[in-house]
Design a protein around this motif. Structure first.
Motif, short mmCIF file in Angstrom:
data_model
loop_
_atom_site.label_atom_id
_atom_site.label_comp_id
_atom_site.label_asym_id
_atom_site.label_seq_id
_atom_site.Cartn_x
_atom_site.Cartn_y
_atom_site.Cartn_z
N GLY A 69 1.61 2.44 -3.95
CA GLY A 69 2.22 1.19 -4.36
C GLY A 69 3.08 0.57 -3.29
O GLY A 69 3.50 1.23 -2.34
N TYR A 71 6.18 -2.78 -2.95
CA TYR A 71 6.97 -3.91 -3.43
C TYR A 71 7.36 -4.76 -2.23
O TYR A 71 7.63 -4.24 -1.16
CB TYR A 71 8.27 -3.43 -4.07
N ALA A 80 6.99 -9.25 -5.60
CA ALA A 80 5.58 -8.95 -5.84
C ALA A 80 5.37 -7.44 -5.74
O ALA A 80 6.01 -6.77 -4.93
CB ALA A 80 4.70 -9.67 -4.82
N GLN A 81 4.47 -6.96 -6.54
CA GLN A 81 4.15 -5.53 -6.55
C GLN A 81 2.63 -5.38 -6.62
O GLN A 81 1.95 -6.11 -7.33
CB GLN A 81 4.77 -4.87 -7.77
N VAL A 82 2.12 -4.43 -5.87
CA VAL A 82 0.71 -4.08 -5.94
C VAL A 82 0.62 -2.55 -6.00
O VAL A 82 1.40 -1.84 -5.35
CB VAL A 82 -0.11 -4.66 -4.76
N TYR A 84 -2.31 0.83 -6.58
CA TYR A 84 -3.67 1.34 -6.74
C TYR A 84 -3.58 2.79 -7.23
O TYR A 84 -2.81 3.58 -6.70
CB TYR A 84 -4.44 1.29 -5.42
N TRP A 100 -3.66 -2.85 -9.68
CA TRP A 100 -2.73 -3.55 -10.55
C TRP A 100 -1.75 -4.33 -9.69
O TRP A 100 -1.31 -3.84 -8.66
CB TRP A 100 -2.00 -2.50 -11.39
N SER A 101 -1.41 -5.55 -10.11
CA SER A 101 -0.43 -6.33 -9.36
C SER A 101 0.43 -7.16 -10.32
O SER A 101 0.02 -7.42 -11.46
CB SER A 101 -1.12 -7.25 -8.35
N ARG A 102 1.60 -7.55 -9.81
CA ARG A 102 2.52 -8.34 -10.63
C ARG A 102 3.42 -9.14 -9.70
O ARG A 102 3.83 -8.66 -8.65
CB ARG A 102 3.35 -7.40 -11.49
#
Length: 107
Positions: A69, A71, A80-82, A84, A100-102
């Motif tokens: 991950g 940030y 933002a965060q990603v 796997y 996943w991302s946010r």
């Protein structure tokens, strides 16, 4: 670096859970007020379903696997965060992966 371990002494199988995480920078993503902050981490998790009934991690209970991950705070109060995740079911040995991302805005 963080680690955690839990055991259910009453269960006969899938009775252990553990997690190990190695992170760099602001890998928890808590500092959203300073633009340019970032952090990354890699974690291995083994979450026995007779111990970890409701996981707060991306991996569900009854799964083991790797999580990667990152940030980043590109602008003040925007983060933002990603992430796997590549895991394997402990009982049925089925493999799964998730990206996943946010993006969050703080007011």
């Amino acid at each position: 670096m963080t680690a955690g371990y839990a055991v259910n002494t009453e269960a006969a199988n899938y009775n252990k859970s553990y997690t190990m995480l190695l992170g760099y920078g602001d890998y928890h993503g808590w500092d959203h007020t300073h633009a340019g902050t970032w952090g990354a981490y890699v974690a291995y998790r083994n979450l026995g379903q007779n111990v970890s009934l409701s996981s707060t991690y991306t991996l569900d209970a009854g799964v083991r696997g790797w999580e990667y991950g990152m940030y980043v705070t590109p602008l003040r109060n925007i983060q933002a965060q990603v992430m796997y995740v590549r895991g394997k079911d402990l009982m049925y040995h089925e493999r799964a992966s998730e990206l996943w991302s946010r993006v969050e805005m703080f007011f």
